[in-house]
Design an enzyme around this catalytic site. Structure first.
Site, PDB file in Angstrom:
ATOM      1  N   ASN A 149       0.862  -1.182   0.000  1.00 48.74           N
ATOM      2  CA  ASN A 149       0.000   0.000   0.000  1.00 48.74           C
ATOM      3  C   ASN A 149       0.895   1.228   0.000  1.00 48.74           C
ATOM      4  O   ASN A 149       2.029   1.157   0.479  1.00 48.74           O
ATOM      5  CB  ASN A 149      -0.824   0.055   1.287  1.00 48.74           C
ATOM      6  CG  ASN A 149      -1.994  -0.895   1.264  1.00 48.74           C
ATOM      7  OD1 ASN A 149      -2.081  -1.766   0.411  1.00 48.74           O
ATOM      8  ND2 ASN A 149      -2.887  -0.721   2.210  1.00 48.74           N
TER       9      ASN A 149
ATOM     10  N   LYS B 215     -14.483  -4.478  13.359  1.00 48.49           N
ATOM     11  CA  LYS B 215     -13.147  -4.823  13.869  1.00 48.49           C
ATOM     12  C   LYS B 215     -13.183  -5.109  15.369  1.00 48.49           C
ATOM     13  O   LYS B 215     -12.323  -5.806  15.890  1.00 48.49           O
ATOM     14  CB  LYS B 215     -12.172  -3.682  13.617  1.00 48.49           C
ATOM     15  CG  LYS B 215     -12.068  -3.260  12.156  1.00 48.49           C
ATOM     16  CD  LYS B 215     -10.815  -3.756  11.514  1.00 48.49           C
ATOM     17  CE  LYS B 215     -10.671  -3.157  10.123  1.00 48.49           C
ATOM     18  NZ  LYS B 215      -9.511  -3.671   9.417  1.00 48.49           N
TER      19      LYS B 215
HETATM   20  O1  C5P Z   1     -10.006  -2.531   6.829  1.00 49.34           O
HETATM   21  P1  C5P Z   1      -9.082  -1.357   6.730  1.00 49.34           P
HETATM   22  O2  C5P Z   1      -7.776  -1.675   6.073  1.00 49.34           O
HETATM   23  O3  C5P Z   1      -9.730  -0.115   6.153  1.00 49.34           O
HETATM   24  O4  C5P Z   1      -8.773  -1.006   8.263  1.00 49.34           O
HETATM   25  C1  C5P Z   1      -7.870  -0.045   8.604  1.00 49.34           C
HETATM   26  C2  C5P Z   1      -7.419  -0.268  10.013  1.00 49.34           C
HETATM   27  O5  C5P Z   1      -7.120  -1.648  10.244  1.00 49.34           O
HETATM   28  C3  C5P Z   1      -6.108   0.455  10.299  1.00 49.34           C
HETATM   29  O6  C5P Z   1      -6.092   0.770  11.670  1.00 49.34           O
HETATM   30  C4  C5P Z   1      -5.062  -0.599   9.956  1.00 49.34           C
HETATM   31  O7  C5P Z   1      -3.829  -0.370  10.637  1.00 49.34           O
HETATM   32  C5  C5P Z   1      -5.728  -1.876  10.432  1.00 49.34           C
HETATM   33  N1  C5P Z   1      -5.379  -3.063   9.666  1.00 49.34           N
HETATM   34  C6  C5P Z   1      -4.624  -4.071  10.241  1.00 49.34           C
HETATM   35  N2  C5P Z   1      -4.342  -5.215   9.550  1.00 49.34           N
HETATM   36  C7  C5P Z   1      -4.801  -5.392   8.293  1.00 49.34           C
HETATM   37  C8  C5P Z   1      -5.563  -4.381   7.680  1.00 49.34           C
HETATM   38  C9  C5P Z   1      -5.836  -3.226   8.389  1.00 49.34           C
HETATM   39  O8  C5P Z   1      -4.190  -3.915  11.392  1.00 49.34           O
HETATM   40  N3  C5P Z   1      -4.506  -6.505   7.638  1.00 49.34           N
END
Ligand code: C5P
Length: 399
Positions: A208, A341
């Site tokens: 990303n 989450k």
């Molecule tokens: O689902 P999304 O990527 O939008 O969620 C963002 C949040 O989840 C952020 O806090 C990111 O650090 C965390 N995240 C994570 N592990 C992942 C994907 C996102 O900790 N594989």
């Protein structure tokens, strides 16, 4: 009061050095012990005799002093203090500190010390505003040094502007502030930051876009409030902050492992832009480019680190904070994300291109908690970090 504190006072050569004499008296009145160190140039402005008479201790001046090396040694001298105070800090000394030079006793002590360093700059306005000095102050700040002043005012050289040393009461207040307990002293806080790199083969990866700027700013702000910060970072563009424990990882799997092995913590902030997928079977050798044939990548889902920690039944941190970057219906999506989450807070922001937030220096966030959505005004990322750290401190204190 500063009872029992020892200040290693480095006096460099500027006209403001005379104020160091008053400072020594006031420090001793408050119960502090002062170990004075003078540069050669400082001796042109105040005499070692005055300094040592006021400090009640001998002045250290020479790097190559056989007797002193036998008695204590400059490395040990750099460790005896609770605070190293550089006052006045001239443009020249700041430049040497920023460059990591160690060619006299003062600069060697400053390189060798493991004690917090506070600098009180004093110089001509043009020297202060010179890009070289500004660069040096930025470097030293990133290295963890604290600056008190300078302020605007009349200068001994007859000019007016920023560069004038702050007055003794303000220096004393800053020193007392440095020793007073901070709201997050004794707390352990984990911060994830930066992107993750998921290998395709040994030379290629998917990732990303993430500079790591916001995560780094949050870790710095938590450190400034006294937290013991564990900073788990993927390969970010910005350098990790000073004064935190840095754990460098590449992949989401490594980040999850680093996070779980850092528990327990009092709070966990997940600011990393973790790749959602990894290549299911990354190749151990470089995939050869074959004319006319395109490789096919199959993906596997990465663990959701935030959700994993937020939904732990045992050892879940009391405060779990996630981020949401959205381009539309920010509050609706972020509120749903908080529930999905299982975290306590979501820091949501609108990253649609017209906001200029992605890759910019400012951010406009909404804090989503069980109490609803709270929109914060647009401010720079350092202020967002400071405000978030304050809120985390309140939540940690409330248990
Ligand atoms: O689902 P999304 O990527 O939008 O969620 C963002 C949040 O989840 C952020 O806090 C990111 O650090 C965390 N995240 C994570 N592990 C992942 C994907 C996102 O900790 N594989």
């Amino acid at each position: 009061m500063l009872t029992g504190k020892r200040i290693l006072l480095v006096i460099s050569g500027g006209i403001a050095a005379y104020k160091a004499l008053e400072l020594i008296r006031r420090l001793r009145e408050r119960g502090a012990a002062v170990t004075p160190v003078m540069t050669r140039a400082a001796e042109q402005f105040v005499t070692p005799l005055s300094v040592s008479a006021l400090a009640g201790e001998e002045v250290h001046r020479d790097l190559f002093d056989l007797t002193k090396e036998a008695e204590m040694g400059h490395i040990q001298l750099s460790r005896v203090a609770d605070l190293v105070l550089v006052c006045p800090a001239t443009a020249d000394l700041l430049a040497k500190m920023a460059a990591g030079m160690a060619n006299d006793l003062a600069t060697t002590l400053l390189m060798a010390t493991d004690t917090p360093v506070m600098a009180v700059p004093a110089m001509n306005v043009r020297m202060y505003l010179h890009p070289a000095t500004q660069r040096n102050i930025a470097t030293l700040t990133a290295d963890g040094a604290h600056f008190v002043g300078p302020v605007e005012g009349d200068m001994a050289c007859g000019e007016f502007g920023p560069g004038r040393m702050v007055e003794v009461p303000e220096i004393l207040a800053a020193i007392e502030g440095a020793f007073s307990p901070k709201p997050l002293s004794g707390s352990r806080i984990l911060v994830t930051s930066g992107p993750t790199h998921e290998p395709i083969d040994p030379v290629r990866y998917i990732a990303n876009r993430s500079s790591g700027a916001q995560g780094t700013a949050i870790a710095s702000a938590l450190r400034d409030l006294g937290a013991d910060v564990i900073f788990i970072t993927g390969p970010a563009d910005v350098a990790p902050p000073a004064g935190v424990r840095i754990v460098k990882v590449d992949t989401a799997a490594q980040m999850l492992e680093a996070v779980t092995s850092s528990l327990p913590v009092d709070a966990a902030v997940f600011a990393a832009a973790v790749a959602d997928w990894r290549v299911a079977s990354a190749s151990d050798s470089k995939i050869k480019k074959v004319d006319g044939a395109l490789p096919t990548l199959s993906f596997a889902e990465n663990p959701d680190i935030l959700a994993t920690v937020a939904q732990m039944t045992k050892g879940r941190p009391p405060l779990v904070v996630g981020f949401a970057a959205e381009t539309d219906d920010v509050i609706t999506h972020a509120t749903a994300k908080r529930a999905r989450k299982g975290c306590d807070w979501i820091v949501a922001n609108d990253v649609s291109p017209e906001t200029g937030i992605m890759g910019g220096s400012e951010n406009a966030v909404t804090l989503i908690s069980k109490d609803g959505a709270e929109a914060w005004p647009r401010m720079d990322k350092a202020h967002v970090a400071a405000q978030l750290a304050e809120r985390i401190a309140q939540a940690v204190a409330a248990g």
